[in-house]
Design a protein around this motif. Structure first.
Motif, PDB file in Angstrom:
ATOM      1  N   GLY A  43      -3.355  91.520  69.414  1.00 56.56           N
ATOM      2  CA  GLY A  43      -2.125  92.297  69.389  1.00 56.56           C
ATOM      3  C   GLY A  43      -1.033  91.655  70.227  1.00 56.56           C
ATOM      4  O   GLY A  43      -1.309  90.844  71.129  1.00 56.56           O
ATOM      5  N   PRO A  44       0.239  91.981  69.954  1.00 53.06           N
ATOM      6  CA  PRO A  44       1.352  91.316  70.632  1.00 53.06           C
ATOM      7  C   PRO A  44       1.442  91.590  72.126  1.00 53.06           C
ATOM      8  O   PRO A  44       1.755  90.689  72.910  1.00 53.06           O
ATOM      9  CB  PRO A  44       2.587  91.842  69.898  1.00 53.06           C
ATOM     10  N   VAL A  45       1.159  92.818  72.549  1.00 48.51           N
ATOM     11  CA  VAL A  45       1.305  93.157  73.971  1.00 48.51           C
ATOM     12  C   VAL A  45       0.281  92.400  74.804  1.00 48.51           C
ATOM     13  O   VAL A  45       0.604  91.792  75.840  1.00 48.51           O
ATOM     14  CB  VAL A  45       1.165  94.679  74.175  1.00 48.51           C
ATOM     15  N   GLU A  46      -0.975  92.415  74.369  1.00 45.58           N
ATOM     16  CA  GLU A  46      -2.032  91.717  75.111  1.00 45.58           C
ATOM     17  C   GLU A  46      -1.798  90.205  75.082  1.00 45.58           C
ATOM     18  O   GLU A  46      -2.039  89.515  76.089  1.00 45.58           O
ATOM     19  CB  GLU A  46      -3.393  92.069  74.523  1.00 45.58           C
ATOM     20  N   LEU A  47      -1.329  89.702  73.955  1.00 46.82           N
ATOM     21  CA  LEU A  47      -1.080  88.261  73.855  1.00 46.82           C
ATOM     22  C   LEU A  47       0.003  87.837  74.839  1.00 46.82           C
ATOM     23  O   LEU A  47      -0.150  86.825  75.551  1.00 46.82           O
ATOM     24  CB  LEU A  47      -0.677  87.891  72.419  1.00 46.82           C
ATOM     25  N   MET A  48       1.082  88.607  74.926  1.00 47.20           N
ATOM     26  CA  MET A  48       2.137  88.275  75.892  1.00 47.20           C
ATOM     27  C   MET A  48       1.631  88.427  77.324  1.00 47.20           C
ATOM     28  O   MET A  48       2.003  87.646  78.210  1.00 47.20           O
ATOM     29  CB  MET A  48       3.363  89.164  75.661  1.00 47.20           C
ATOM     30  N   ARG A  49       0.756  89.423  77.564  1.00 47.31           N
ATOM     31  CA  ARG A  49       0.229  89.596  78.915  1.00 47.31           C
ATOM     32  C   ARG A  49      -0.569  88.376  79.344  1.00 47.31           C
ATOM     33  O   ARG A  49      -0.453  87.902  80.472  1.00 47.31           O
ATOM     34  CB  ARG A  49      -0.650  90.847  78.974  1.00 47.31           C
ATOM     35  N   ARG A  50      -1.349  87.838  78.418  1.00 52.06           N
ATOM     36  CA  ARG A  50      -2.149  86.667  78.761  1.00 52.06           C
ATOM     37  C   ARG A  50      -1.283  85.420  78.942  1.00 52.06           C
ATOM     38  O   ARG A  50      -1.636  84.529  79.721  1.00 52.06           O
ATOM     39  CB  ARG A  50      -3.192  86.420  77.677  1.00 52.06           C
ATOM     40  N   LEU A  51      -0.184  85.361  78.209  1.00 49.28           N
ATOM     41  CA  LEU A  51       0.688  84.187  78.325  1.00 49.28           C
ATOM     42  C   LEU A  51       1.541  84.227  79.597  1.00 49.28           C
ATOM     43  O   LEU A  51       1.941  83.187  80.117  1.00 49.28           O
ATOM     44  CB  LEU A  51       1.606  84.090  77.104  1.00 49.28           C
ATOM     45  N   THR A  52       1.807  85.416  80.097  1.00 54.82           N
ATOM     46  CA  THR A  52       2.686  85.527  81.264  1.00 54.82           C
ATOM     47  C   THR A  52       1.946  85.947  82.523  1.00 54.82           C
ATOM     48  O   THR A  52       2.517  85.933  83.614  1.00 54.82           O
ATOM     49  CB  THR A  52       3.803  86.555  80.993  1.00 54.82           C
ATOM     50  N   GLY A  53       0.660  86.342  82.388  1.00 52.09           N
ATOM     51  CA  GLY A  53      -0.091  86.803  83.545  1.00 52.09           C
ATOM     52  C   GLY A  53      -0.755  85.656  84.287  1.00 52.09           C
ATOM     53  O   GLY A  53      -0.536  84.484  84.021  1.00 52.09           O
ATOM     54  N   GLY A  54      -1.635  86.015  85.236  1.00 52.39           N
ATOM     55  CA  GLY A  54      -2.277  85.005  86.067  1.00 52.39           C
ATOM     56  C   GLY A  54      -3.701  84.703  85.673  1.00 52.39           C
ATOM     57  O   GLY A  54      -4.460  84.192  86.483  1.00 52.39           O
ATOM     58  N   ASP A  55      -4.076  85.059  84.424  1.00 51.11           N
ATOM     59  CA  ASP A  55      -5.448  84.798  83.979  1.00 51.11           C
ATOM     60  C   ASP A  55      -5.751  83.307  84.031  1.00 51.11           C
ATOM     61  O   ASP A  55      -4.915  82.470  83.747  1.00 51.11           O
ATOM     62  CB  ASP A  55      -5.643  85.291  82.536  1.00 51.11           C
ATOM     63  N   GLY A  56      -6.959  82.987  84.337  1.00 51.66           N
ATOM     64  CA  GLY A  56      -7.372  81.585  84.361  1.00 51.66           C
ATOM     65  C   GLY A  56      -7.340  80.986  82.974  1.00 51.66           C
ATOM     66  O   GLY A  56      -7.564  81.675  81.978  1.00 51.66           O
ATOM     67  N   PRO A  57      -7.096  79.698  82.864  1.00 49.09           N
ATOM     68  CA  PRO A  57      -6.966  79.058  81.563  1.00 49.09           C
ATOM     69  C   PRO A  57      -8.242  79.110  80.741  1.00 49.09           C
ATOM     70  O   PRO A  57      -8.213  79.017  79.533  1.00 49.09           O
ATOM     71  CB  PRO A  57      -6.579  77.617  81.916  1.00 49.09           C
ATOM     72  N   GLY A  58      -9.408  79.262  81.383  1.00 54.30           N
ATOM     73  CA  GLY A  58     -10.660  79.262  80.644  1.00 54.30           C
ATOM     74  C   GLY A  58     -10.804  80.444  79.710  1.00 54.30           C
ATOM     75  O   GLY A  58     -11.459  80.346  78.682  1.00 54.30           O
ATOM     76  N   ARG A  59     -10.243  81.598  80.036  1.00 57.08           N
ATOM     77  CA  ARG A  59     -10.401  82.780  79.194  1.00 57.08           C
ATOM     78  C   ARG A  59      -9.078  83.273  78.627  1.00 57.08           C
ATOM     79  O   ARG A  59      -9.005  84.351  78.053  1.00 57.08           O
ATOM     80  CB  ARG A  59     -11.016  83.927  80.007  1.00 57.08           C
ATOM     81  N   LEU A  60      -8.052  82.477  78.789  1.00 56.33           N
ATOM     82  CA  LEU A  60      -6.737  82.942  78.379  1.00 56.33           C
ATOM     83  C   LEU A  60      -6.623  83.074  76.866  1.00 56.33           C
ATOM     84  O   LEU A  60      -6.421  84.159  76.338  1.00 56.33           O
ATOM     85  CB  LEU A  60      -5.657  81.993  78.899  1.00 56.33           C
ATOM     86  N   LEU A  61      -6.778  81.975  76.154  1.00 50.59           N
ATOM     87  CA  LEU A  61      -6.661  81.978  74.708  1.00 50.59           C
ATOM     88  C   LEU A  61      -7.740  81.077  74.111  1.00 50.59           C
ATOM     89  O   LEU A  61      -7.815  79.898  74.451  1.00 50.59           O
ATOM     90  CB  LEU A  61      -5.274  81.483  74.261  1.00 50.59           C
ATOM     91  N   GLU A  62      -8.538  81.646  73.219  1.00 52.17           N
ATOM     92  CA  GLU A  62      -9.635  80.892  72.633  1.00 52.17           C
ATOM     93  C   GLU A  62      -9.111  79.732  71.785  1.00 52.17           C
ATOM     94  O   GLU A  62      -8.231  79.911  70.944  1.00 52.17           O
ATOM     95  CB  GLU A  62     -10.479  81.820  71.756  1.00 52.17           C
ATOM     96  N   GLY A  63      -9.643  78.548  72.019  1.00 55.07           N
ATOM     97  CA  GLY A  63      -9.289  77.389  71.223  1.00 55.07           C
ATOM     98  C   GLY A  63      -8.016  76.695  71.645  1.00 55.07           C
ATOM     99  O   GLY A  63      -7.598  75.726  70.995  1.00 55.07           O
ATOM    100  N   ALA A  64      -7.374  77.153  72.704  1.00 53.69           N
ATOM    101  CA  ALA A  64      -6.122  76.539  73.133  1.00 53.69           C
ATOM    102  C   ALA A  64      -6.393  75.375  74.074  1.00 53.69           C
ATOM    103  O   ALA A  64      -7.122  75.516  75.052  1.00 53.69           O
ATOM    104  CB  ALA A  64      -5.240  77.569  73.837  1.00 53.69           C
TER     105      ALA A  64
END
Length: 395
Positions: free
Chosen positions: A44-65
């Protein structure tokens, strides 16, 4: 046609948060980015933007990126201001339309993960309703006078039949198709590879302004975004998916217009082409399309017959009806037996036609009454001025 529905602006609503997130994502991902589309579908768009702008570690941010891809996306996401973009498009009388909105054209969903994140729209009419009865007319930018004439004729003819003419506002065929529809007082939609507030090409500032007043300007890119080569290519898939069919007027072998037509074919839409001289390089791509699964069309009536409903039939094409076409077989043989010079007796005519003398005499008098034959003494000859050709619609 009624105008678009009012969009929710309550900042506390889920719909508003999703709209803001989608508006932001139009600055993060390039049009047609299927990987980004998959992430959007999955979280979904809200969660996707949260992961792109938040402080999540790169390992779990976006699958396959990849690390590089992730860094680029996060860099873009850090600089977006969707509220400003929405305010800017509202200031020019526009809006942002998202999947799920009443105005969203659901045929764009056929693009799967490559469908637009949302569409920036400028103009009053309802996009969904207009798209239901729309045809794309595309072709060469450096078109010939013949190509411009055919595009304008198709645009006007389709508009007069109640079809919405969709094109890309480029020089050449695109512009001619838009102008034809506008001149007929009809509906036209320009799909841009830039922001809907950007007049590109600059030479079409006036044309794009007229389209915005009388029709619709749409695009996937946020306000003020500039066009690039890849954005033009990806824009073509929207034109193909949005419409019932695509007509190509003049195109070389390597042409964005052919990309649009082939996208239309893959999506189960009609792909049509207007033939041109076999010696013209600008018609070579169209002819290649027609040698495949494309359908040859020459005017708006033939296009409407192909993409329209039952009953939208083009008129039957035929040449002029000649007076001798109305003659039965025996009378025609008697006429053929008459000499081109001099006169011929009835028995000679009968032998030439393969009928009896009485039959020949009766047919000769019938031909005389119709103006085909004249009597000269005891003989018969062809009339000096036979009946003229007529186009009265008879078979």
């Amino acid at each position: 046609m009624s105008g678009p529905a009012v969009q929710s602006r309550d900042p506390r609503s889920d719909a508003h948060r999703e709209r803001l997130a989608r508006a932001a994502l139009t600055r993060v991902f390039e049009p047609g980015d299927e990987r980004g589309g998959r992430w959007l579908r999955e979280m979904g768009p809200v969660e996707l933007m949260r992961r792109l702008t938040g402080g999540d570690g790169p390992g779990r941010l976006l699958e396959g990126a990849s690390t590089t891809r992730l860094a680029g996306c996060r860099l873009r996401a850090s600089d977006v201001d969707p509220r400003r973009d929405l305010a800017d498009v509202t200031a020019i009388g526009g809006r942002f339309v998202c999947p799920g909105d009443r105005e969203w054209p659901t045929q764009l969903d056929d693009l799967g993960d490559a469908r637009p994140i949302g569409l920036w729209v400028r103009g009053a009419p309802d996009l969904r309703l207009w798209a239901l009865r729309s045809v794309a007319v595309v072709g060469a930018r450096a078109c010939t006078p013949y190509g411009a004439h055919m595009a304008a004729s198709l645009g006007a003819g389709l508009a007069e039949r109640g079809w919405v003419v969709v094109s890309g506002a480029a020089f050449g065929v695109d512009a001619a198709a838009h102008r034809g529809a506008l001149a007929a007082g009809g509906a036209t939609v320009a799909v841009l590879a830039c922001g809907v507030d950007v007049a590109y090409p600059r030479g079409h500032t006036e044309l794009i302004g007229r389209i915005a007043e009388q029709g619709l300007i749409i695009g996937e890119l946020a306000p003020s975004s500039h066009p690039t080569r890849s954005r033009f290519v990806m824009r073509n898939r929207v034109i193909a998916a949005l419409t019932r069919g695509t007509v190509v007027v003049e195109a070389e072998y390597r042409s964005g217009s052919l990309v649009t037509a082939r996208n239309a074919q893959r999506l189960g839409r009609h792909a049509m082409g207007v033939p041109g001289p076999a010696t013209s390089g600008l018609s070579s791509g169209v002819h290649e399309l027609l040698r495949g699964e494309g359908t040859l069309v020459t005017d708006a009536a033939e296009v409407a017959e192909l993409v329209g409903s039952i009953g939208d039939l083009a008129p039957v094409r035929r040449g002029p009806v000649l007076p001798r076409d109305r003659l039965d077989a025996v009378t025609a043989r008697v006429l053929d037996a008459l000499p081109r010079s001099g006169a011929m007796t009835v028995p000679d005519v009968a032998r030439g036609a393969g009928v009896g003398a009485d039959e020949a005499s009766g047919r000769l008098y019938e031909l005389h009454s119709m103006g085909f034959a004249e009597r000269e003494g005891a003989g018969w000859r062809l009339a000096a001025q036979p009946p003229a050709a007529a186009d009265d619609g008879l078979p």
